[in-house]
Design a protein around this motif. Structure first.
Motif, PDB file in Angstrom:
ATOM      1  N   LEU A  69       0.807  -1.219   0.000  1.00  0.00           N
ATOM      2  CA  LEU A  69       0.000   0.000   0.000  1.00  0.00           C
ATOM      3  C   LEU A  69       0.841   1.271   0.000  1.00  0.00           C
ATOM      4  CD1 LEU A  69      -2.615  -1.103   2.699  1.00  0.00           C
ATOM      5  CD2 LEU A  69      -2.931  -1.094   0.211  1.00  0.00           C
ATOM      6  N   LEU A  70       2.167   1.106  -0.119  1.00  0.00           N
ATOM      7  CA  LEU A  70       3.080   2.243   0.034  1.00  0.00           C
ATOM      8  C   LEU A  70       3.916   2.433  -1.225  1.00  0.00           C
ATOM      9  CD1 LEU A  70       4.225   1.317   3.654  1.00  0.00           C
ATOM     10  CD2 LEU A  70       2.465   2.980   3.003  1.00  0.00           C
ATOM     11  N   PRO A  71       3.347   2.991  -2.275  1.00  0.00           N
ATOM     12  CA  PRO A  71       4.074   3.137  -3.546  1.00  0.00           C
ATOM     13  C   PRO A  71       5.230   4.119  -3.436  1.00  0.00           C
ATOM     14  CG  PRO A  71       2.009   4.364  -3.602  1.00  0.00           C
ATOM     15  CD  PRO A  71       1.980   3.543  -2.343  1.00  0.00           C
ATOM     16  N   GLY A  72       6.334   3.753  -4.102  1.00  0.00           N
ATOM     17  CA  GLY A  72       7.477   4.654  -4.184  1.00  0.00           C
ATOM     18  C   GLY A  72       8.260   4.815  -2.907  1.00  0.00           C
ATOM     19  N   ARG A  78      10.952   7.580   6.254  1.00  0.00           N
ATOM     20  CA  ARG A  78      10.270   7.339   7.520  1.00  0.00           C
ATOM     21  C   ARG A  78       8.786   7.579   7.325  1.00  0.00           C
ATOM     22  NH1 ARG A  78      13.437   6.637  11.910  1.00  0.00           N
ATOM     23  NH2 ARG A  78      11.634   6.869  13.271  1.00  0.00           N
ATOM     24  N   LEU A  79       7.985   6.774   7.994  1.00  0.00           N
ATOM     25  CA  LEU A  79       6.546   6.916   7.901  1.00  0.00           C
ATOM     26  C   LEU A  79       5.960   7.261   9.261  1.00  0.00           C
ATOM     27  CD1 LEU A  79       5.631   3.864   5.660  1.00  0.00           C
ATOM     28  CD2 LEU A  79       5.509   6.269   5.010  1.00  0.00           C
ATOM     29  N   ILE A  96       9.613  -1.946   7.304  1.00  0.00           N
ATOM     30  CA  ILE A  96       8.404  -2.391   6.616  1.00  0.00           C
ATOM     31  C   ILE A  96       8.739  -3.077   5.298  1.00  0.00           C
ATOM     32  CG2 ILE A  96       6.256  -1.582   5.537  1.00  0.00           C
ATOM     33  CD1 ILE A  96       6.305   0.715   7.620  1.00  0.00           C
ATOM     34  N   LEU A  97       9.758  -2.572   4.609  1.00  0.00           N
ATOM     35  CA  LEU A  97      10.115  -3.124   3.307  1.00  0.00           C
ATOM     36  C   LEU A  97      10.887  -4.434   3.419  1.00  0.00           C
ATOM     37  CD1 LEU A  97      11.168   0.175   1.486  1.00  0.00           C
ATOM     38  CD2 LEU A  97       9.038  -1.106   1.216  1.00  0.00           C
ATOM     39  N   ARG A 151      -4.375   7.713   9.345  1.00  0.00           N
ATOM     40  CA  ARG A 151      -3.519   8.277   8.299  1.00  0.00           C
ATOM     41  C   ARG A 151      -2.117   7.686   8.375  1.00  0.00           C
ATOM     42  NH1 ARG A 151      -3.738  12.770   4.981  1.00  0.00           N
ATOM     43  NH2 ARG A 151      -1.737  13.630   4.320  1.00  0.00           N
ATOM     44  N   ILE A 152      -1.525   7.432   7.207  1.00  0.00           N
ATOM     45  CA  ILE A 152      -0.114   7.050   7.085  1.00  0.00           C
ATOM     46  C   ILE A 152       0.526   8.051   6.134  1.00  0.00           C
ATOM     47  CG2 ILE A 152       1.518   5.260   6.394  1.00  0.00           C
ATOM     48  CD1 ILE A 152      -0.707   3.196   6.798  1.00  0.00           C
ATOM     49  N   GLN A 153       1.651   8.644   6.533  1.00  0.00           N
ATOM     50  CA  GLN A 153       2.279   9.647   5.677  1.00  0.00           C
ATOM     51  C   GLN A 153       3.791   9.604   5.819  1.00  0.00           C
ATOM     52  OE1 GLN A 153       0.257  13.057   7.182  1.00  0.00           O
ATOM     53  NE2 GLN A 153       1.576  13.291   8.960  1.00  0.00           N
ATOM     54  N   ARG A 154       4.467   9.887   4.720  1.00  0.00           N
ATOM     55  CA  ARG A 154       5.927   9.984   4.762  1.00  0.00           C
ATOM     56  C   ARG A 154       6.311  11.247   5.510  1.00  0.00           C
ATOM     57  NH1 ARG A 154       9.537  10.010  -0.675  1.00  0.00           N
ATOM     58  NH2 ARG A 154       8.801  12.154  -0.703  1.00  0.00           N
TER      59      ARG A 154
END
Length: 270
Positions: A69-72, A78-79, A96-97, A151-154
């Protein structure tokens, strides 16, 4: 009138109880996912968590691999994970990766099959919850299991966003204080601010007006971090302890206290 009331009552019981949206922004444009969209994904699958951090028992979820769900996303990113109750935690993207070790999953609550309430009168975990398989391999702390996720954000590194939380440049790289700062970010910063800086809104500031190292002995502070109820018996308390070596080793706890002690001598008033 009675007929209309009964019809409204039936409608309330048939509507989804916890349907909601999750916003994800990795810097390539925000994407809003609904519960239905996530549950319908081809990679959604049953996941069993033997010792769930929030529920303290085996739980089974319908979940999507979080990395999908985390493109690019790059390993050095950091998220930030922000919950609807004010909880906010940063997690390195590399963890996560790296799916060869611990794997992060986004558990999605099915409105037709809602999850049980959290133990200890702590409300509801849904509709989105980050859970981990094999968390001990990557030393995933209990704070890195955010529930009620909205919410999840870089984001930037914590020291860049909140410089008043960082040790001074003169502190050596191999100092226990610097290691304790990393432990602090992983375990405490999700709920607390320090020197008035931080995103979380759940707990008190850990340095102003006073650091806990100034009014608790080291032994009592260690006991409190391991089990908050050992100091204040309060059924409504939200703070969960770090009782196991898997979530917070004795060595990491020692460096955390070294960091807090150091910062008590470097207060910043905003």
């Amino acid at each position: 009138m009675l007929r209309h009331y009964l019809a409204l009552l039936v409608l309330c019981f048939t509507l989804p109880l916890h349907a909601a949206d999750l916003t994800i922004d990795t810097g390539h444009g925000a994407r809003v996912w609904t519960s239905a969209q996530l549950l319908a994904r081809a990679d959604a699958q049953p996941v069993t968590i033997p010792d769930d951090v929030a529920f303290h028992r085996t739980m089974r979820y319908r979940a999507v691999p979080l990395a999908a769900l985390l493109p690019g996303l790059a390993p050095d990113d950091r998220l930030q994970f922000v919950a609807s109750d004010g909880f906010a935690v940063d997690i390195p993207a590399a963890v996560i990766l790296d799916q060869g070790h611990a794997q992060a999953w986004l558990a999605v609550e099915d409105p037709q099959q809602p999850w049980p309430l959290l133990p200890g009168n702590k409300g509801h975990a849904g509709p989105f919850y980050v859970v981990w398989t094999h968390p001990a391999v990557a030393k995933i702390s209990s704070e890195q299991w955010p529930y009620q996720l909205a919410r999840i954000q870089r984001t930037q590194a914590i020291a860049e966003r909140f410089p008043a939380t960082a040790p001074q440049a003169s502190v050596p790289a191999n100092s226990p204080v610097r290691h304790g700062y990393m432990v602090f970010q992983r375990t405490c910063f999700a709920c607390h601010t320090l020197n008035g800086e931080g995103d979380a809104q759940m707990g008190p500031d850990l340095n102003i007006p006073h650091s806990p190292t100034e009014y608790l002995s080291a032994a009592m502070l260690r006991a409190f971090i391991r089990n908050p109820q050992s100091l204040h018996r309060w059924p409504q308390a939200k703070m969960t302890g770090f009782p196991t070596q898997a979530s917070l080793s004795d060595a990491d706890l020692d460096t955390l206290l070294a960091y807090l002690t150091y910062m008590s001598q470097h207060k910043v008033q905003h």
